[in-house]
Design a protein around this motif. Sequence first.
Motif: not given
Length: 338
Positions: A277-278, A304, A308-313, A337-338
């Motif tokens: 996570d993170n 998704e 483990r959805p991606v917070r930023d890429w 960024q997970l």
Amino acid sequence: MSSLNQALRAALDHRQDLLAELHAQGTDCYRLFHGSQEGAGGLTIDRYGPQLMVQSFHQSLDGDALLQLHLMINQFLGLELLLVYNDRSRGNSRIDREDTVYRAEPAALEDLVGHEWGLNYRVRGRHPGQDPLLFLDLRNTRGWVKAHSAGKSVLNLFAYTCGVGLSAAAGGAREVCNLDFAEGNLAVGRENGELNPQLPPMTFVQSDYFPAIRQLAGLPITQRRGQKLPSYPRLEQRQYDLVLLDPPAWAKSAFGTVDLLRDYQSLLKPALLATADNGVLICCNNLAKVSMDDWREQVLRCAEKAGRPVRDWKVMTPGADFPSQDQQPPLKTLILQL
């Protein structure tokens, strides 16, 4: 001046500012001529420290042309680089070891040392494998890893000769694990570690990707139909802060098939689950026929679905020594960024 020499001269002139920048950061491994985009498809010219590696993939160079370009590059750089010519225009891109065009001097084929981001790397013009021991188009990503590894646990999947692991160790990672199926690749990775004795030691796991990553991800190990499972190292389920996934285009084993075109998801899902996570997952796809936009959407959808959805890429592009006229370089890299 021949058309090849003209194309090479233009390529060298375009690189002047880049080479000054690379030399200042402690890098003497880079591409000097990217033939498919610079006027001679099927020809690449790379510098690896004291060595100049010329590779032809479509048709052989004759001796005169080879020596002319060698002289031009030496004059441009003000150096006496050792020339190695690998003709890969026959036999499924395997290196022609007959060496009928240019018989390299023994010094050119000795174990040498090149440098990237201030680190030492083993350089061998010819070795049992077919590719150079350091893939130069991943240099920017190795630099990013070096700058973002402090205090992190790092897992380097399909590690090859462990350049990403070395970069992580240099960046202050508290733990680095390099995983690859080929002991020969990991042996070079160990050499790279020994060439940088100031760095903390890394660990090395020789294993097929699928049983290793599925154990780390807490998933059952499966087999291809009709195949008996070979033995494999036992690993505990766990997650890493930073994971790099850089698979080959295609490979098959009793445990599964690596197929970047048709089934990237089977590689990606367990790698996502093995990322904390993170954490950060860096994934690569080197198939030219796959577009970045399509592949990115596939990656984000898979994340998704895996929970483990991606917070930023972020897209990491190769360096300017790998020009791409359509802005779609074969190597595509996403930092998630997970």
